[in-house]
Design an enzyme around this catalytic site. Structure first.
Site, PDB file in Angstrom:
ATOM      1  N   VAL A   9     -39.092  27.337  -9.898  1.00 36.58           N
ATOM      2  CA  VAL A   9     -39.104  27.692 -11.313  1.00 36.58           C
ATOM      3  C   VAL A   9     -39.959  26.681 -12.068  1.00 36.58           C
ATOM      4  O   VAL A   9     -39.752  25.472 -11.957  1.00 36.58           O
ATOM      5  CB  VAL A   9     -37.683  27.726 -11.901  1.00 36.58           C
ATOM      6  CG1 VAL A   9     -37.727  28.088 -13.384  1.00 36.58           C
ATOM      7  CG2 VAL A   9     -36.820  28.721 -11.142  1.00 36.58           C
ATOM      8  N   ASP A  43     -25.611  38.470  -7.119  1.00 34.07           N
ATOM      9  CA  ASP A  43     -25.499  37.035  -6.841  1.00 34.07           C
ATOM     10  C   ASP A  43     -25.009  36.288  -8.085  1.00 34.07           C
ATOM     11  O   ASP A  43     -25.588  35.288  -8.494  1.00 34.07           O
ATOM     12  CB  ASP A  43     -26.842  36.476  -6.369  1.00 34.07           C
ATOM     13  CG  ASP A  43     -26.685  35.135  -5.649  1.00 34.07           C
ATOM     14  OD1 ASP A  43     -25.573  34.847  -5.146  1.00 34.07           O
ATOM     15  OD2 ASP A  43     -27.661  34.371  -5.599  1.00 34.07           O
ATOM     16  N   LEU A  91     -39.382  23.031 -12.995  1.00 36.10           N
ATOM     17  CA  LEU A  91     -38.042  22.847 -13.554  1.00 36.10           C
ATOM     18  C   LEU A  91     -36.979  22.802 -12.464  1.00 36.10           C
ATOM     19  O   LEU A  91     -35.934  22.184 -12.630  1.00 36.10           O
ATOM     20  CB  LEU A  91     -37.720  23.992 -14.526  1.00 36.10           C
ATOM     21  CG  LEU A  91     -38.609  24.107 -15.776  1.00 36.10           C
ATOM     22  CD1 LEU A  91     -38.209  25.338 -16.586  1.00 36.10           C
ATOM     23  CD2 LEU A  91     -38.495  22.845 -16.618  1.00 36.10           C
ATOM     24  N   GLY A  92     -37.227  23.466 -11.353  1.00 32.53           N
ATOM     25  CA  GLY A  92     -36.249  23.471 -10.267  1.00 32.53           C
ATOM     26  C   GLY A  92     -36.783  24.188  -9.049  1.00 32.53           C
ATOM     27  O   GLY A  92     -37.735  24.977  -9.132  1.00 32.53           O
ATOM     28  N   GLY A 152     -35.587  26.341  -5.385  1.00 31.98           N
ATOM     29  CA  GLY A 152     -34.513  27.046  -4.701  1.00 31.98           C
ATOM     30  C   GLY A 152     -35.027  27.681  -3.431  1.00 31.98           C
ATOM     31  O   GLY A 152     -36.214  27.611  -3.123  1.00 31.98           O
ATOM     32  N   SER A 153     -34.109  28.320  -2.681  1.00 33.88           N
ATOM     33  CA  SER A 153     -34.509  28.920  -1.412  1.00 33.88           C
ATOM     34  C   SER A 153     -35.446  30.102  -1.608  1.00 33.88           C
ATOM     35  O   SER A 153     -36.199  30.460  -0.707  1.00 33.88           O
ATOM     36  CB  SER A 153     -33.267  29.359  -0.638  1.00 33.88           C
ATOM     37  OG  SER A 153     -32.552  30.323  -1.376  1.00 33.88           O
ATOM     38  N   ALA A 154     -35.404  30.730  -2.804  1.00 39.65           N
ATOM     39  CA  ALA A 154     -36.277  31.879  -3.051  1.00 39.65           C
ATOM     40  C   ALA A 154     -37.626  31.474  -3.618  1.00 39.65           C
ATOM     41  O   ALA A 154     -38.581  32.246  -3.553  1.00 39.65           O
ATOM     42  CB  ALA A 154     -35.592  32.866  -4.001  1.00 39.65           C
ATOM     43  N   GLY A 155     -37.715  30.297  -4.201  1.00 40.76           N
ATOM     44  CA  GLY A 155     -38.973  29.885  -4.804  1.00 40.76           C
ATOM     45  C   GLY A 155     -38.794  28.733  -5.769  1.00 40.76           C
ATOM     46  O   GLY A 155     -37.794  28.017  -5.724  1.00 40.76           O
TER      47      GLY A 155
END
Length: 415
Positions: A23, A130, A15-16, A18-21
């Site tokens: 989804v 955040d 689904l998406g 990001g810098s953390a992982g």
């Protein structure tokens, strides 16, 4: 391509990122879920895995209609994942990108929902750390609220804290997104519940104005503004709403409202906001040379010269492509006190006449330097001309009693 996450879940499609992982849309024993699979380097960090397990009880116990529930935490080999309730909708950043700003009634209704969710988290001793439009989801299947707003849910609880391990971010680093960082975070103080209130008030300002109160340009300049500058007033909203914003954007954490108080106050204001259209506010222009002092690490902070100025969150990694969910859990150096000392408290990006720099800005200083250089250059040219004429007169070129000379072919006689 489907992949198993632990023994109970299957991830079907991304689904998406990001810098953390990443989804994923997934499936579990009770139906569809969203699975946030953290990066492999995070999963291999034993200290982080230990913290992940310690936070499990608190995160699983956070149950509120305006919080995206964490339903399970999976630690399995190289997989470290949060399994969350699947929200059928979009994030608030996507709506902002489409509409630029919202009507005050809808904006306040959304923020009141998030404040309710934060109140539940803070009661459970959980600080989000955040809060930003990317982490606020709009449930398109839920009932419409005031101003036609969809129910809002706050997501990504615990991710910033999980990544912010002592070994990963030392005392000289900070975690978060520059536009939404409270002043005490910039100054290196530990994050408490008040940082979420400051960030949420920043999001409300952005929903109303179309830009964040202290954002824009160089990330180091954004951090400095949070500490040294006051917020620019927004015309066209009731005074009660403006005073509420100012209180929640106070530099002193103790001056801000608690999340539960903020939610109540915002809902009390909704009748005053009915029918008010989106504000007509001019976004402050860019400061071309709004750079930090040389003490900052320019390799870490300076964006590419051609990089355009962005609305909303400023990425901490220069030149990086935006993530689909715009995760920005990236560490950043805490400015020293002398770097934050920018003189008396000023107003953030105050309005100015078109084409003219804001007084005190780097652009204004550069213009002054250019003006001095031009003046000195002109004076030097005049001086050289005067010396040349004086020398010509001294050698007889200007003596009326001398022999006549051909003005075109003869040069002044030399001694």
């Amino acid at each position: 391509m489907a992949r198993n996450i632990g023994s109970r879940y299957t991830a079907h499609q991304i689904l998406g990122r990001g810098s953390a992982g990443t989804v994923w849309l997934g499936e579990g024993p009770e139906g569809p879920v969203a699975i946030k699979l953290l990066r492999e380097d995070l999963a291999s960090d034993q200290e982080l895995v230990g913290r992940f397990v310690q936070e499990r009880t608190a995160l699983l116990g956070l149950d509120h209609p305006h919080v995206v529930a964490v339903r399970d935490l999976v630690v399995d080999g190289n997989d470290l994942a949060l399994v969350m309730t699947l929200v059928r909708g979009t994030d608030l950043r996507t709506r902002l990108d489409r509409e630029r700003r919202l009507a005050p009634e809808a904006a306040v209704a959304i923020i009141a929902d998030v404040a309710d969710g934060l109140a539940a988290a803070h009661k459970a001793q959980i600080v989000h750390r955040d809060v930003k439009p990317e982490n606020i989801l709009l449930d398109m299947e839920g009932p419409l609220g005031p101003g036609g707003a969809h129910p809002a849910l706050l997501t990504d609880f615990g991710v910033a804290k999980l990544i912010d391990t002592p070994r990963r971010t030392k005392a000289t680093k900070i975690i978060g997104t520059p536009d939404y960082l409270a002043p005490e975070i910039v100054e290196g103080l530990p994050p408490r519940a008040a940082v979420d209130i400051y960030a949420l008030a920043t999001v409300l300002y952005e929903l109303l104005a179309g830009f964040t109160p202290f954002g824009g340009g160089h990330p180091g300049a954004v951090l400095r503004r949070h500490v040294t500058e006051t917020v620019v007033p927004l015309p066209g909203i009731p005074e009660e709403l403006w005073q509420l914003l100012v209180q929640c954007l106070a530099k002193a954490p103790a001056s801000r409202l608690r999340a539960s108080e903020l939610a109540v106050r915002l809902r009390d204001l909704l009748p005053l906001l009915a029918g008010i259209p989106p504000l007509e506010v001019d976004e402050p222009g860019p400061e071309e040379n709004d750079q930090q002092p040389a003490a900052y690490d320019e390799q870490q902070y300076t964006p590419a010269a051609e990089e355009p100025r962005r609305r909303g969150a400023v990425p901490l990694v220069p030149g990086s492509a935006p993530d689909s969910n715009r995760d920005t859990h990236t560490s950043m150096r805490v400015p020293a006190p002398d770097e934050l000392a920018g003189g008396p408290l000023g107003t953030a990006r105050a309005p100015r006449a078109p084409g003219r720099p804001r007084p005190g800005s780097a652009r204004n200083k550069a213009a002054s330097v250019r003006k001095r250089r031009i003046t000195l250059g002109a004076a030097a040219v005049l001086l050289c001309g005067a010396v040349a004429v004086g020398g010509w007169l001294a050698t007889g070129g200007g003596d009326g009693g001398g022999a006549p000379q051909d003005s075109e072919n003869s040069a002044p006689a030399t001694p």
